[in-house]
Design a protein around this motif. Structure first.
Motif, PDB file in Angstrom:
ATOM      1  N   HIS A   3       0.872  -1.180   0.000  1.00 50.05           N
ATOM      2  CA  HIS A   3       0.000   0.000   0.000  1.00 50.05           C
ATOM      3  C   HIS A   3       0.903   1.222   0.000  1.00 50.05           C
ATOM      4  O   HIS A   3       1.638   1.462   0.979  1.00 50.05           O
ATOM      5  CB  HIS A   3      -0.900   0.000   1.236  1.00 50.05           C
ATOM      6  N   PRO A   4       0.898   2.046  -1.060  1.00 51.63           N
ATOM      7  CA  PRO A   4       1.829   3.175  -1.138  1.00 51.63           C
ATOM      8  C   PRO A   4       1.436   4.378  -0.299  1.00 51.63           C
ATOM      9  O   PRO A   4       2.222   5.309  -0.149  1.00 51.63           O
ATOM     10  CB  PRO A   4       1.809   3.534  -2.626  1.00 51.63           C
ATOM     11  N   GLY A   5       0.235   4.381   0.248  1.00 46.87           N
ATOM     12  CA  GLY A   5      -0.210   5.505   1.057  1.00 46.87           C
ATOM     13  C   GLY A   5       0.070   5.297   2.525  1.00 46.87           C
ATOM     14  O   GLY A   5       1.051   4.674   2.931  1.00 46.87           O
ATOM     15  N   HIS A   6      -0.821   5.821   3.366  1.00 47.58           N
ATOM     16  CA  HIS A   6      -0.637   5.752   4.807  1.00 47.58           C
ATOM     17  C   HIS A   6      -0.901   4.349   5.321  1.00 47.58           C
ATOM     18  O   HIS A   6      -1.974   3.782   5.105  1.00 47.58           O
ATOM     19  CB  HIS A   6      -1.569   6.744   5.504  1.00 47.58           C
ATOM     20  N   VAL A   7       0.086   3.765   5.970  1.00 49.96           N
ATOM     21  CA  VAL A   7      -0.058   2.486   6.655  1.00 49.96           C
ATOM     22  C   VAL A   7       0.304   2.714   8.115  1.00 49.96           C
ATOM     23  O   VAL A   7       1.334   3.327   8.421  1.00 49.96           O
ATOM     24  CB  VAL A   7       0.853   1.393   6.065  1.00 49.96           C
ATOM     25  N   SER A   8      -0.544   2.249   9.004  1.00 51.61           N
ATOM     26  CA  SER A   8      -0.311   2.425  10.429  1.00 51.61           C
ATOM     27  C   SER A   8       0.122   1.093  11.035  1.00 51.61           C
ATOM     28  O   SER A   8      -0.565   0.074  10.878  1.00 51.61           O
ATOM     29  CB  SER A   8      -1.576   2.920  11.118  1.00 51.61           C
ATOM     30  N   PHE A   9       1.274   1.100  11.709  1.00 50.02           N
ATOM     31  CA  PHE A   9       1.798  -0.099  12.360  1.00 50.02           C
ATOM     32  C   PHE A   9       1.747   0.076  13.879  1.00 50.02           C
ATOM     33  O   PHE A   9       2.109   1.130  14.408  1.00 50.02           O
ATOM     34  CB  PHE A   9       3.253  -0.348  11.945  1.00 50.02           C
ATOM     35  N   GLU A  10       1.308  -0.967  14.537  1.00 48.98           N
ATOM     36  CA  GLU A  10       1.400  -1.077  15.992  1.00 48.98           C
ATOM     37  C   GLU A  10       2.237  -2.329  16.259  1.00 48.98           C
ATOM     38  O   GLU A  10       1.751  -3.452  16.129  1.00 48.98           O
ATOM     39  CB  GLU A  10       0.011  -1.204  16.624  1.00 48.98           C
ATOM     40  N   ILE A  11       3.503  -2.127  16.627  1.00 48.20           N
ATOM     41  CA  ILE A  11       4.427  -3.254  16.757  1.00 48.20           C
ATOM     42  C   ILE A  11       4.506  -3.666  18.219  1.00 48.20           C
ATOM     43  O   ILE A  11       5.200  -3.035  19.018  1.00 48.20           O
ATOM     44  CB  ILE A  11       5.830  -2.906  16.214  1.00 48.20           C
ATOM     45  N   GLY A  12       3.751  -4.690  18.583  1.00 47.60           N
ATOM     46  CA  GLY A  12       3.723  -5.113  19.975  1.00 47.60           C
ATOM     47  C   GLY A  12       3.276  -3.998  20.891  1.00 47.60           C
ATOM     48  O   GLY A  12       3.736  -3.909  22.036  1.00 47.60           O
ATOM     49  N   SER A  13       2.376  -3.139  20.395  1.00 48.75           N
ATOM     50  CA  SER A  13       1.940  -1.989  21.181  1.00 48.75           C
ATOM     51  C   SER A  13       0.450  -2.074  21.496  1.00 48.75           C
ATOM     52  O   SER A  13       0.069  -2.133  22.670  1.00 48.75           O
ATOM     53  CB  SER A  13       2.274  -0.679  20.471  1.00 48.75           C
ATOM     54  N   GLU A  14      -0.406  -2.116  20.470  1.00 47.77           N
ATOM     55  CA  GLU A  14      -1.832  -2.262  20.768  1.00 47.77           C
ATOM     56  C   GLU A  14      -2.111  -3.643  21.362  1.00 47.77           C
ATOM     57  O   GLU A  14      -2.839  -3.774  22.344  1.00 47.77           O
ATOM     58  CB  GLU A  14      -2.680  -2.042  19.516  1.00 47.77           C
ATOM     59  N   VAL A  15      -1.530  -4.661  20.754  1.00 53.82           N
ATOM     60  CA  VAL A  15      -1.536  -6.010  21.330  1.00 53.82           C
ATOM     61  C   VAL A  15      -0.079  -6.421  21.429  1.00 53.82           C
ATOM     62  O   VAL A  15       0.618  -6.516  20.412  1.00 53.82           O
ATOM     63  CB  VAL A  15      -2.329  -7.008  20.464  1.00 53.82           C
ATOM     64  N   VAL A  16       0.405  -6.662  22.620  1.00 48.41           N
ATOM     65  CA  VAL A  16       1.844  -6.789  22.814  1.00 48.41           C
ATOM     66  C   VAL A  16       2.416  -8.061  22.193  1.00 48.41           C
ATOM     67  O   VAL A  16       3.626  -8.155  21.971  1.00 48.41           O
ATOM     68  CB  VAL A  16       2.209  -6.725  24.311  1.00 48.41           C
ATOM     69  N   SER A  17       1.572  -9.035  21.887  1.00 43.55           N
ATOM     70  CA  SER A  17       2.054 -10.275  21.288  1.00 43.55           C
ATOM     71  C   SER A  17       1.900 -10.297  19.773  1.00 43.55           C
ATOM     72  O   SER A  17       2.107 -11.336  19.147  1.00 43.55           O
ATOM     73  CB  SER A  17       1.305 -11.476  21.889  1.00 43.55           C
ATOM     74  N   ARG A  18       1.544  -9.154  19.166  1.00 45.73           N
ATOM     75  CA  ARG A  18       1.304  -9.124  17.724  1.00 45.73           C
ATOM     76  C   ARG A  18       1.837  -7.838  17.105  1.00 45.73           C
ATOM     77  O   ARG A  18       1.936  -6.809  17.778  1.00 45.73           O
ATOM     78  CB  ARG A  18      -0.204  -9.233  17.418  1.00 45.73           C
ATOM     79  N   THR A  19       2.120  -7.935  15.821  1.00 46.33           N
ATOM     80  CA  THR A  19       2.405  -6.753  15.019  1.00 46.33           C
ATOM     81  C   THR A  19       1.168  -6.460  14.187  1.00 46.33           C
ATOM     82  O   THR A  19       0.722  -7.298  13.404  1.00 46.33           O
ATOM     83  CB  THR A  19       3.614  -6.981  14.094  1.00 46.33           C
ATOM     84  N   GLN A  20       0.611  -5.282  14.368  1.00 43.39           N
ATOM     85  CA  GLN A  20      -0.616  -4.898  13.684  1.00 43.39           C
ATOM     86  C   GLN A  20      -0.302  -3.890  12.592  1.00 43.39           C
ATOM     87  O   GLN A  20       0.555  -3.025  12.756  1.00 43.39           O
ATOM     88  CB  GLN A  20      -1.591  -4.272  14.678  1.00 43.39           C
ATOM     89  N   PHE A  21      -1.009  -4.000  11.458  1.00 49.61           N
ATOM     90  CA  PHE A  21      -0.939  -2.981  10.419  1.00 49.61           C
ATOM     91  C   PHE A  21      -2.330  -2.796   9.828  1.00 49.61           C
ATOM     92  O   PHE A  21      -3.112  -3.745   9.716  1.00 49.61           O
ATOM     93  CB  PHE A  21       0.087  -3.316   9.336  1.00 49.61           C
ATOM     94  N   SER A  22      -2.633  -1.549   9.470  1.00 48.17           N
ATOM     95  CA  SER A  22      -3.975  -1.238   8.966  1.00 48.17           C
ATOM     96  C   SER A  22      -3.876  -0.166   7.908  1.00 48.17           C
ATOM     97  O   SER A  22      -2.962   0.667   7.903  1.00 48.17           O
ATOM     98  CB  SER A  22      -4.882  -0.768  10.112  1.00 48.17           C
ATOM     99  N   VAL A  23      -4.862  -0.192   6.991  1.00 46.44           N
ATOM    100  CA  VAL A  23      -4.963   0.814   5.933  1.00 46.44           C
ATOM    101  C   VAL A  23      -6.417   1.235   5.814  1.00 46.44           C
ATOM    102  O   VAL A  23      -7.334   0.482   6.163  1.00 46.44           O
ATOM    103  CB  VAL A  23      -4.461   0.279   4.570  1.00 46.44           C
TER     104      VAL A  23
END
Length: 757
Positions: free
Chosen positions: A213-233
């Motif tokens: 995805h060339p636009g805005h991608v939001s990553f939560e690396i062990g932050s929103e859920v500490v056992s997972r890496t999250q990404f959303s568009v």
């Protein structure tokens, strides 16, 4: 972006639909598609009034798993999109068996297994070991409190897994626990913002992940859920790739094969670059005094750079030399070439209103417009500036034509500054989505300039000094770290940014020696000199003050000479490492976890780096010379004084300004060139092969490229005797030496060395 309030609840106004019930898994020839309802499917009535989430698995390359999560599929994608390779690999798709109720897709050494009943689940195996996976709780089709749609994924993190990359980031090197927004910004090196945002992360757990995805991608690396890496568009669709290792180098090879490998850079670019600096007063006399001053002091110089004020104030960019300071630009360029220098000039893609190119570009329709058809303008950076629309092929050709005139005049390369301040309230010529174009703009900008350089100078001779980038931007080197303060703290944050960029597929990297903002004190400048001249590319550049070494103290001149000559002597080695960046996608400056993936002590080190596979460099970040250096396993030898240290362990050392830890890996055959006055010489002619820590019965290899072709050297040890044999374009003169410098001349294609007791 966070969507939850703790682990159990969503934020106010947020709804999350998850794939709770797999209805069917359809096996294609090369794909696997799962359809999952967002509620239970116990009766026919349960199919009413509920979303259906479609998840498709495929593979564009061996060892690369593509995953697409979709809600509504009827949308129109206006672009832009990353240009990705599709190697059409062999793929095996299999259904459930008596032993395993899951369906699977296998590509190379990667296998993805998905549930065919019950809630959605995905396991990703590399070489038969599960490295990550997703559950129905992680996948989400989301509507926020403002009614905007998003798609989210969460991939599992194991105990002790570390996450790296996501572009050039100056925050802590290990990204666990961080929130990272992929959104290019001109934020300097002292904030969480980044000039070079790349939606790709690399782990030491056997895989990497690239979000397509060339636009805005939001990553939560062990932050929103500490056992997972999250990404959303934002939107209705999310596509990502899981890229197999198991070694981090394997991941980078596959990732850069997918998104593009760095171009080969010319040998002259490895030499020292000297700049006018930014807002300093300079004219032709100033420039020549700098160049003559370097020569008089025995300081080898390869490139001279003219920063912004080579053009008239308020006219950036019109590509016209300021006649008040440079009345004879063609003559000046010729005089610089007579001094055997390459010339770089500063540019950016912004056109000031006072520039004659503004009216020309506006009339031709080559500047980005607002929805009402007016030219988009603002006063940040340059008064009334517009923006070249690189989605318009005619505008791109127009821009390249203006630069071609400079190349015809004698300019050799360009510093492609800026490219981050890209508005979203505009209409692009090709109809591109403004949100996606914000990050992608820099790719089109640098691509246009780099292609022009290749057209004019030839493949292998093109080089940029670029500040902004996104995924794929590694194809257009070199990139530098942007605006840093002139302090030890900023020197360290610059290194973190470079290591993060190296973890994101970029092969070459530089930074402003001494720092950009302010004037460094002599101690900072001298320590930064050693670091900068043991980086991929080396540039003296500042903002409001000059960076000529004699402006600081006499010792700065000596330190500049010592480390410039050291770097030039290492060109047979550095040039080979650079070719590896081009052919394999491996960076010249490497984080320790990349070079030593099995060493837990190397996993979090961010104050030193491997310069190629054989050298370890630990910059000194203190005035008094105290430095802690982590040494991996084995007996390592100082390149500067021949002393040895053992690992794996930390060592505290103290170094003068003319020194720093530069350690040679045991079992290395290091080629050292015969010249220290320039980088672009015949690297094979007169080369010395230095043997470090070669065990009895072991062998070491290296390849040196000379003017007559490649020559491969192989060293073998038997007792106290080391025999080195050369094949290929064997040079007439070469020698072999021990780590302590004892040397013997070669005899044809063979040389023997007796190691000292």
């Amino acid at each position: 972006m966070k969507f939850t309030d703790g682990y159990w609840q969503t934020l106010p106004g947020v709804t999350v639909q998850r794939p709770r019930a797999v209805d069917e898994v359809v096996l294609g020839e090369r794909t696997l598609t799962a359809y999952a309802g967002t509620g239970r499917l116990a009766t026919r009535g349960d199919t009413l009034n509920h979303p259906l989430i479609t998840i498709t698995l495929d593979s564009p390359a061996e060892g690369v798993l593509g995953v697409t999560i979709e809600h509504h599929q009827g949308g129109v994608d206006p672009g832009p999109a990353f240009a990705l390779a599709d190697a059409a690999p062999h793929v095996v798709v299999a259904g459930p068996t008596d032993d395993d109720p899951r369906a699977s897709l296998t590509t190379g050494n990667l296998t993805a297994r998905v549930s065919t009943t019950g809630e959605w689940a995905l396991d990703v195996e590399v070489d038969g070991r599960v490295v990550t996976g997703a559950t129905s709780r992680g996948v989400g089709v989301i509507t926020d409190a403002e009614g905007r749609p998003f798609v989210r994924e969460q991939l599992g993190l194991g105990v002790g897994d570390h996450v790296y990359g996501l572009g050039e980031r100056f925050t802590p090197f290990v990204k666990n626990g961080q929130t990272v927004d992929i959104w290019n910004a001109d934020g300097g090196t002292s904030s969480e913002q980044s000039y070079k945002n790349v939606p790709f992360y690399l782990t030491d757990a056997g895989y990497g992940v690239f979000v397509d995805h060339p636009g805005h991608v939001s990553f939560e690396i062990g932050s929103e859920v500490v056992s997972r890496t999250q990404f959303s568009v934002a939107g209705q669709r999310l596509r990502y790739y899981v890229i197999a290792g198991p070694d981090p180098k394997d991941v980078l090879r596959r990732y850069t094969a997918l998104t593009g490998r760095p171009a080969a850079v010319p040998d002259w670019s490895y030499g020292l670059w000297l700049s006018t600096s930014f807002t300093t007063d300079y004219d032709e006399a100033t420039v020549l005094s700098f160049i003559d001053g370097m020569a008089e002091r025995g300081l080898p110089l390869s490139v001279f750079h003219f920063d912004c004020f080579w053009m008239r104030k308020f006219h950036w960019c019109d590509f016209v030399w300021d006649p008040a300071t440079f009345p004879d630009p063609e003559g000046l360029l010729a005089r610089l070439h007579e001094r055997d220098l390459q010339v770089c000039v500063w540019i950016n893609p912004y056109i000031a209103q006072r520039s004659h190119l503004f009216a020309e570009g506006a009339e031709l329709g080559y500047l980005v417009k607002r929805a009402d058809g007016s030219v988009w303008q603002w006063d940040m950076w340059q008064a009334g500036m517009g923006l070249v629309d690189f989605t318009n092929p005619k505008a791109t050709a127009w821009f390249k034509g203006k630069l071609r005139a400079l190349l015809d005049m004698g300019v050799d390369c360009f510093k492609t500054d800026f490219g981050e301040r890209i508005p979203t309230d505009v209409v692009w010529h090709d109809g591109s989505d403004p949100e996606r174009m914000h990050n992608y703009y820099t790719h089109l900008y640098n691509k246009a300039v780099f292609e022009l350089l290749e057209e004019v100078r030839g493949e292998g001779e093109a080089v940029l000094f670029a500040r902004s980038a996104t995924a794929g931007g590694q194809q257009f080197p070199v990139h530098w770290g942007g605006d840093c303060e002139s302090t030890f703290v900023s020197m360290a944050e610059s290194l973190r940014g470079g290591l993060s960029l190296a973890s994101s597929g970029f092969g070459y990297w530089s930074h402003d020696i001494g720092g950009f903002e302010g004037t460094p004190d002599p101690a900072v400048f001298k320590r930064w000199l050693a670091f900068g001249l043991l980086s991929s590319h080396s540039r003296l550049h500042g903002s409001s003050s000059y960076r000529v070494p004699w402006a600081f103290d006499d010792e700065s001149v000596k330190v500049t000479q010592r480390f410039t000559e050291l770097k030039l002597s290492l060109m047979p080695y550095l040039s080979a490492v650079g070719r590896e960046a081009h052919t394999d996608g491996l960076p010249v400056m490497r984080p320790l976890f990349l070079e030593f993936p099995g060493d837990p002590g190397a996993a979090t080190v961010d104050t030193q780096y491997a310069l190629g596979p054989s050298l370890l460099v630990a910059p000194v970040f203190t005035a008094d010379g105290d430095v802690d250096v982590y040494v991996p396993e084995g007996e390592w030898t100082s390149l500067l004084d021949g002393s040895t240290v053992h690992g794996p362990r930390w060592h505290r050392q103290r170094h003068g300004f003319d020194s720093l830890p530069v350690l040679v890996r045991p079992g290395t055959l290091l080629p050292v060139g015969a010249r220290t006055d320039r980088p672009d010489y015949d690297h094979a002619d007169g080369v010395t092969l230095r043997v470090f820590g070669l065990a009895d019965g072991a062998e070491a290899r290296t390849t040196v490229r000379g003017e007559a072709g490649d020559v491969e050297f192989v060293a073998r040890r038997s007792g106290a005797t080391v025999t080195v044999e050369a094949t290929g374009a064997v040079p007439a003169t070469w020698s072999v030496a021990s780590a302590l410098g004892t040397a013997t001349a070669a005899q044809g294609a063979r040389a023997e060395l007796t190691l000292p007791a």
